[in-house]
Write an enzyme that holds these catalytic residues in place. Structure first.
Site, PDB file in Angstrom:
ATOM      1  N   LYS A   1       0.847  -1.205   0.000  1.00 21.04           N
ATOM      2  CA  LYS A   1       0.000   0.000   0.000  1.00 21.04           C
ATOM      3  C   LYS A   1       0.874   1.243   0.000  1.00 21.04           C
ATOM      4  CE  LYS A   1       0.953   1.185   4.493  1.00 21.04           C
ATOM      5  NZ  LYS A   1       1.609   2.402   4.934  1.00 21.04           N
TER       6      LYS A   1
ATOM      7  N   ASP B   1      -1.952  -1.006  10.504  1.00 13.40           N
ATOM      8  CA  ASP B   1      -2.158  -0.973   9.048  1.00 13.40           C
ATOM      9  C   ASP B   1      -2.997  -2.147   8.551  1.00 13.40           C
ATOM     10  OD1 ASP B   1      -0.809   1.327   8.372  1.00 13.40           O
ATOM     11  OD2 ASP B   1       1.121   0.317   8.084  1.00 13.40           O
TER      12      ASP B   1
ATOM     13  N   GLY C   1       7.539   0.826   4.825  1.00 13.43           N
ATOM     14  CA  GLY C   1       6.400   1.734   4.882  1.00 13.43           C
ATOM     15  C   GLY C   1       5.344   1.442   3.837  1.00 13.43           C
TER      16      GLY C   1
HETATM   17  O1  C5P Z   1       0.215  -0.845  15.313  1.00 10.80           O
HETATM   18  P1  C5P Z   1       1.631  -1.116  14.940  1.00 10.80           P
HETATM   19  O2  C5P Z   1       2.237  -2.243  15.729  1.00 10.80           O
HETATM   20  O3  C5P Z   1       1.837  -1.267  13.484  1.00 10.80           O
HETATM   21  O4  C5P Z   1       2.434   0.189  15.351  1.00 10.80           O
HETATM   22  C1  C5P Z   1       3.830   0.217  15.447  1.00 10.80           C
HETATM   23  C2  C5P Z   1       4.214   1.451  16.250  1.00 10.80           C
HETATM   24  O5  C5P Z   1       3.920   2.636  15.511  1.00 10.80           O
HETATM   25  C3  C5P Z   1       3.488   1.614  17.545  1.00 10.80           C
HETATM   26  O6  C5P Z   1       4.137   0.916  18.584  1.00 10.80           O
HETATM   27  C4  C5P Z   1       3.528   3.098  17.760  1.00 10.80           C
HETATM   28  O7  C5P Z   1       4.770   3.496  18.301  1.00 10.80           O
HETATM   29  C5  C5P Z   1       3.447   3.670  16.360  1.00 10.80           C
HETATM   30  N1  C5P Z   1       2.078   4.029  15.956  1.00 10.80           N
HETATM   31  C6  C5P Z   1       1.486   5.145  16.506  1.00 10.80           C
HETATM   32  N2  C5P Z   1       0.211   5.477  16.126  1.00 10.80           N
HETATM   33  C7  C5P Z   1      -0.437   4.757  15.203  1.00 10.80           C
HETATM   34  C8  C5P Z   1       0.163   3.623  14.611  1.00 10.80           C
HETATM   35  C9  C5P Z   1       1.434   3.280  15.011  1.00 10.80           C
HETATM   36  O8  C5P Z   1       2.068   5.834  17.356  1.00 10.80           O
HETATM   37  N3  C5P Z   1      -1.663   5.123  14.825  1.00 10.80           N
END
Ligand code: C5P
Length: 298
Positions: free
Chosen positions: A14, A145, A107
């Site tokens: 994406k 995501d 990303g």
């Molecule tokens: O949800 P995910 O494990 O992919 O997120 C990885 C990191 O990215 C989280 O631990 C957080 O530090 C940051 N994050 C965030 N806000 C979001 C998504 C991710 O701060 N909406």
């Protein structure tokens, strides 16, 4: 083996055409508003039913480095399969084979795309018939995501990433051609979010305007609307990514943006011919690149 014991799916990468960071939440995550679009670049996942056990085999192609692949028990695709089994009380297991083409830690979804693909694939392989919205909510337990990628198509993602809605596009759209380039550095998502500083004023009606551009397949207008609140933090921390973005701009891309929290950047191009020309220049500079188009297409 029975044909219904195996399924192969494409797990699409994406790009975030817009990504607004609205603030920090009490749980430490950030509130987002983002238009997410799958692109033609994909990992291929083959799921084979097994009596009860789980296994995972990964191969990489297209010069994707396997060094970033973590331990199997932490792999999001594996965790997605285990979550589906326990949540729906399934007696079968699964053998997962993934051929990776999406840069790892780039990303562009990567691991999240694989998790989303496994969720959708097992819903079919195991005959669960769960609705998309329920599967997207399950995906939120694995990562921010994942829900948008489970839903598929052009999606407006909000909250931490758990609130997802398909954009109303009134039928299939032609989509955009884009060049994706990866600088070979790894951006830590938590670090990038922690470096984000509020203050930028988001241009008004960004979601409405970008939705209109997608619906009209108006690549010039979309290029002018590309927006990512994490870009400044990434460019400051990794000047090589800022330079790569500039390279794409100078090569003639209509608009260039960091994808998600990096490290990949993408540039929207007029058409495939222009994209091929830009890819040739990146090849000559030894930069990893791929020409892709957004999904859905006609
Ligand atoms: O949800 P995910 O494990 O992919 O997120 C990885 C990191 O990215 C989280 O631990 C957080 O530090 C940051 N994050 C965030 N806000 C979001 C998504 C991710 O701060 N909406």
């Amino acid at each position: 083996m029975n044909a219904s014991d195996e399924i192969t799916i494409e797990a699409h990468a994406k790009v975030n055409l817009t990504l607004e960071v609205l603030g920090v939440r009490p749980d430490g995550y950030h509130d987002l508003r983002s238009i997410v679009m799958p692109v033609s670049l994909s990992d291929t996942i083959t799921l084979t039913r097994t009596p009860a056990t789980f296994s995972l085999a990964l191969t990489t192609v297209n010069g994707i480095s396997a060094t970033q692949i973590g331990p199997v028990e932490k792999n999001l695709a594996m965790r997605a399969a285990q979550l589906m089994q326990s949540r729906y009380n399934v007696q079968s297991g699964v053998r997962i084979r993934i051929c990776k083409r999406i840069p790892i830690g780039g990303g562009m979804g990567g691991g999240s795309s694989d998790a989303a693909g496994v969720i959708r694939g097992l819903n079919e392989l195991w005959g669960l018939r769960r609705p998309d919205e329920e599967l997207a909510a399950l995906g939120a337990e694995l990562g921010s995501d994942v829900p948008a990628l489970v839903l598929g198509g052009a999606v407006l993602m909000e909250g931490r990433g758990e609130r997802v809605h398909r954009l109303a596009l009134d039928g299939p759209v032609r989509g955009f051609d884009l060049v994706i380039a990866n600088p070979g550095v790894h951006c830590s998502t938590p670090e990038i979010f922690s470096r984000w500083k509020s203050g930028l004023t988001t241009p008004p009606k960004m979601v409405q305007n970008m939705t209109f551009s997608i619906r009209a397949s108006d690549v010039r207008r979309a290029a002018g609307l590309l927006y990512n609140d994490l870009e400044a933090a990434v460019f400051e921390r990794y000047p090589t990514i800022a330079r790569l973005s500039e390279t794409l701009r100078l090569a003639g891309c209509l608009g260039v943006l960091l994808s998600g929290s990096g490290a990949s950047v993408f540039g929207l191009v007029r058409d495939r011919a222009q994209g091929e020309e830009i890819c040739r220049r990146l090849d000559a500079d030894g930069v990893w690149n791929v020409l892709a188009h957004t999904c859905p297409m006609v």
